[in-house]
Write a protein that holds these residues in place. Structure first.
Motif, PDB file in Angstrom:
ATOM      1  N   ASP A  16       0.799  -1.202   0.000  1.00  0.00           N
ATOM      2  CA  ASP A  16       0.000   0.000   0.000  1.00  0.00           C
ATOM      3  C   ASP A  16       0.841   1.265   0.000  1.00  0.00           C
ATOM      4  O   ASP A  16       0.306   2.369  -0.019  1.00  0.00           O
ATOM      5  N   SER A  17       2.168   1.146   0.032  1.00  0.00           N
ATOM      6  CA  SER A  17       3.032   2.321   0.072  1.00  0.00           C
ATOM      7  C   SER A  17       3.522   2.744  -1.295  1.00  0.00           C
ATOM      8  O   SER A  17       4.147   3.793  -1.426  1.00  0.00           O
ATOM      9  N   THR A  18       3.246   1.959  -2.361  1.00  0.00           N
ATOM     10  CA  THR A  18       3.834   2.214  -3.665  1.00  0.00           C
ATOM     11  C   THR A  18       3.282   3.478  -4.300  1.00  0.00           C
ATOM     12  O   THR A  18       4.014   4.259  -4.902  1.00  0.00           O
ATOM     13  N   PHE A  19       1.954   3.701  -4.194  1.00  0.00           N
ATOM     14  CA  PHE A  19       1.319   4.835  -4.855  1.00  0.00           C
ATOM     15  C   PHE A  19       0.742   5.805  -3.830  1.00  0.00           C
ATOM     16  O   PHE A  19      -0.339   6.348  -4.009  1.00  0.00           O
ATOM     17  N   PHE A  20       1.469   6.026  -2.765  1.00  0.00           N
ATOM     18  CA  PHE A  20       0.978   6.871  -1.675  1.00  0.00           C
ATOM     19  C   PHE A  20       0.720   8.293  -2.165  1.00  0.00           C
ATOM     20  O   PHE A  20      -0.375   8.838  -1.990  1.00  0.00           O
ATOM     21  N   SER A  21       1.710   8.938  -2.789  1.00  0.00           N
ATOM     22  CA  SER A  21       1.552  10.320  -3.242  1.00  0.00           C
ATOM     23  C   SER A  21       0.536  10.423  -4.362  1.00  0.00           C
ATOM     24  O   SER A  21      -0.259  11.371  -4.410  1.00  0.00           O
ATOM     25  N   ARG A  22       0.536   9.454  -5.285  1.00  0.00           N
ATOM     26  CA  ARG A  22      -0.413   9.496  -6.407  1.00  0.00           C
ATOM     27  C   ARG A  22      -1.848   9.426  -5.902  1.00  0.00           C
ATOM     28  O   ARG A  22      -2.728  10.169  -6.368  1.00  0.00           O
ATOM     29  N   GLU A  23      -2.119   8.575  -4.937  1.00  0.00           N
ATOM     30  CA  GLU A  23      -3.478   8.461  -4.419  1.00  0.00           C
ATOM     31  C   GLU A  23      -3.910   9.741  -3.716  1.00  0.00           C
ATOM     32  O   GLU A  23      -5.065  10.170  -3.838  1.00  0.00           O
ATOM     33  N   ARG A  24      -3.004  10.355  -2.977  1.00  0.00           N
ATOM     34  CA  ARG A  24      -3.352  11.600  -2.304  1.00  0.00           C
ATOM     35  C   ARG A  24      -3.617  12.713  -3.316  1.00  0.00           C
ATOM     36  O   ARG A  24      -4.539  13.515  -3.138  1.00  0.00           O
ATOM     37  N   VAL A  25      -2.805  12.775  -4.365  1.00  0.00           N
ATOM     38  CA  VAL A  25      -3.019  13.788  -5.403  1.00  0.00           C
ATOM     39  C   VAL A  25      -4.355  13.562  -6.092  1.00  0.00           C
ATOM     40  O   VAL A  25      -5.088  14.517  -6.397  1.00  0.00           O
ATOM     41  N   GLU A  26      -4.711  12.310  -6.355  1.00  0.00           N
ATOM     42  CA  GLU A  26      -5.996  12.015  -6.993  1.00  0.00           C
ATOM     43  C   GLU A  26      -7.150  12.492  -6.122  1.00  0.00           C
ATOM     44  O   GLU A  26      -8.128  13.070  -6.616  1.00  0.00           O
ATOM     45  N   ARG A  27      -7.062  12.262  -4.814  1.00  0.00           N
ATOM     46  CA  ARG A  27      -8.130  12.715  -3.920  1.00  0.00           C
ATOM     47  C   ARG A  27      -8.206  14.237  -3.873  1.00  0.00           C
ATOM     48  O   ARG A  27      -9.296  14.821  -3.843  1.00  0.00           O
ATOM     49  N   ILE A  28      -7.039  14.888  -3.864  1.00  0.00           N
ATOM     50  CA  ILE A  28      -7.031  16.354  -3.847  1.00  0.00           C
ATOM     51  C   ILE A  28      -7.610  16.908  -5.148  1.00  0.00           C
ATOM     52  O   ILE A  28      -8.411  17.858  -5.137  1.00  0.00           O
ATOM     53  N   LEU A  29      -7.221  16.319  -6.289  1.00  0.00           N
ATOM     54  CA  LEU A  29      -7.766  16.764  -7.573  1.00  0.00           C
ATOM     55  C   LEU A  29      -9.277  16.588  -7.614  1.00  0.00           C
ATOM     56  O   LEU A  29     -10.006  17.473  -8.088  1.00  0.00           O
ATOM     57  N   ALA A  30      -9.756  15.446  -7.125  1.00  0.00           N
ATOM     58  CA  ALA A  30     -11.195  15.203  -7.132  1.00  0.00           C
ATOM     59  C   ALA A  30     -11.931  16.235  -6.293  1.00  0.00           C
ATOM     60  O   ALA A  30     -12.994  16.748  -6.687  1.00  0.00           O
ATOM     61  N   LEU A  31     -11.357  16.582  -5.141  1.00  0.00           N
ATOM     62  CA  LEU A  31     -12.002  17.569  -4.272  1.00  0.00           C
ATOM     63  C   LEU A  31     -11.991  18.955  -4.911  1.00  0.00           C
ATOM     64  O   LEU A  31     -13.017  19.656  -4.923  1.00  0.00           O
ATOM     65  N   VAL A  32     -10.836  19.369  -5.459  1.00  0.00           N
ATOM     66  CA  VAL A  32     -10.731  20.699  -6.065  1.00  0.00           C
ATOM     67  C   VAL A  32     -11.642  20.810  -7.284  1.00  0.00           C
ATOM     68  O   VAL A  32     -12.361  21.814  -7.463  1.00  0.00           O
TER      69      VAL A  32
END
Length: 404
Positions: A16-32
């Motif tokens: 679960d650590s491989t795409f840590f930053s990518r997943e957070r960016v996806e959530r931020i993009l979805a919110l924005v």
């Protein structure tokens, strides 16, 4: 995040650590994107209610078809889950709404000065593709949706010089804004991927270093064990000439076999519960008693000296014990004494003899008495060992600093 180092030296990195930053960016993009779409969506809905540019029936149908998927996309984006499906539906439905727009506005008055409510959703449709479409298709939508709007808008208001200029400006503005927003999303994703890649490489490097350190610690432990127990027992057996010496050699051999059998359990390390500096003094006295040695032990312990980890204390005792054995074997214990000092900053154990000394640099690497049992053993617990020797004698100094 934990990195596991298996006993055999294999590395295990949590998946679960491989795409840590990518997943957070996806959530931020979805919110924005959801917040921005909500603002434009409410503005468009305000203009769509009671709009006279299309017939009432078409207004109701197009409003339901358009704002239904948009509302689902906004709600899912704010929650951060299941937003891709409604985003894809809206991105596909909106161009279809544009296609039927001339039918909905046929025969009705449409002034060029008043933009239709679909105008406010142009960039909503293009930015929605950033949540679900591949990059190339996103750029296709950047050009397709505004150009399609320009065509249907000219069909609605008529093709004349002023209308073409006005609509062309709107189309170019929409395309530029869409490209900028999609480029921002692409750059954020690219940065997140690089961060994830760098993070994974760092984790793998750390895990490799931890595995190498574990192997090195095991080598040091085995080397010290072989020298302290096995070789000492063999030497004692070879030199035994009296019944008492033979009994002592048998006891040493039994102890060596026991320690070899328990080597995989780190028998030398023991528990890491904190102990007082007096533990070192008691350990050295017991070691001297085992060697039938009347040891001159000099102790200077500050009452403010804090407790130290148990494995550190045991390592210092074992390393000092080996230095005592070396002084007995090679210097006949001439002038031998041990100085133990401790304060609130460090613990120091010094084993001093007045023998003839030796050349420390000339000691072969395969002789483990100094390199393995003293220096490496002390370094394994975060300490430092320094052996100095001259014609006036030898000093083995073991030093361990309290963490600051």
């Amino acid at each position: 995040m934990a990195v596991e180092v298996a006993p055999a030296g294999t590395l295990t990195i949590p998946p679960d650590s491989t795409f840590f930053s990518r997943e957070r960016v996806e959530r931020i993009l979805a919110l924005v994107v959801s917040v921005g779409c909500a603002i434009l969506g409410f503005q468009s809905l305000f203009h769509a209610i009671g709009s006279t540019q299309e017939t009432p029936t078409w207004n109701l149908v197009l409003s339901v078809v358009t704002f239904g998927p948009l509302a689902l996309m906004i709600a899912a984006g704010v929650v951060g889950r299941f937003y891709r499906a409604p985003a894809a539906v809206f991105a596909i439905v909106f161009p279809l709404v544009l296609v039927v727009w001339p039918l909905a506005t046929a025969g009705r008055e449409g002034g060029a000065a008043a933009e239709p409510w679909i105008w406010y959703l142009l960039n909503v449709a293009t930015v929605a593709t950033a949540l679900v479409f591949p990059l190339r298709l996103q750029y296709v939508w950047c050009g397709l949706v505004p150009v399609l709007y320009g065509v249907v808008r000219l069909i609605q208001i008529g093709v004349d010089g002023a209308s073409v200029i006005l609509v062309s400006r709107q189309v170019v503005y929409a395309i530029i804004l869409a490209v900028v927003m999609i480029m921002i999303g692409w750059m954020l994703r690219l940065l997140a991927e690089r961060l994830d890649r760098t993070r994974e490489e760092a984790v793998r490097s750390y895990a490799a270093a931890a595995a190498a350190d574990a192997v090195e610690q095991e080598r040091i432990s085995v080397a010290a064990l072989m020298h302290d127990s096995v070789l000492a027992a063999l030497i004692a057996a070879e030199r035994a000439s009296t019944p008492r010496e033979r009994d002592l050699a048998v006891g040493m051999a039994r102890d060596a076999l026991t320690r070899l059998a328990n080597a995989d359990r780190e028998a030398e390390e023991g528990p890491d519960e904190p102990v007082d500096p007096a533990f070192i003094v008691d350990g050295l006295r017991r070691a001297a008693a085992e060697h039938d040695l009347d040891l001159d032990l000099r102790v200077t312990v500050d009452p403010r000296a804090p407790r130290l980890p148990g494995r550190v204390a045991r390592a210092l005792v074992l390393a000092a014990d080996q230095a005592i054995v070396n002084a007995v074997e090679h210097a006949d214990a001439v002038g031998l004494y041990v100085d133990v000092s401790a304060d609130d900053r460090r613990v120091i154990v010094r084993v001093v003899d007045a023998g003839t000394g030796f050349d420390v640099q000339a000691v072969p690497e395969d002789r483990l008495g100094i390199s393995g049992s003293i220096v490496a053993r002390t370094a394994a617990v975060g300490g430092q060992a320094l052996v100095r020797s001259s014609r006036r004698g030898t000093v083995a100094e073991l030093r361990w600093e309290y963490p600051r």
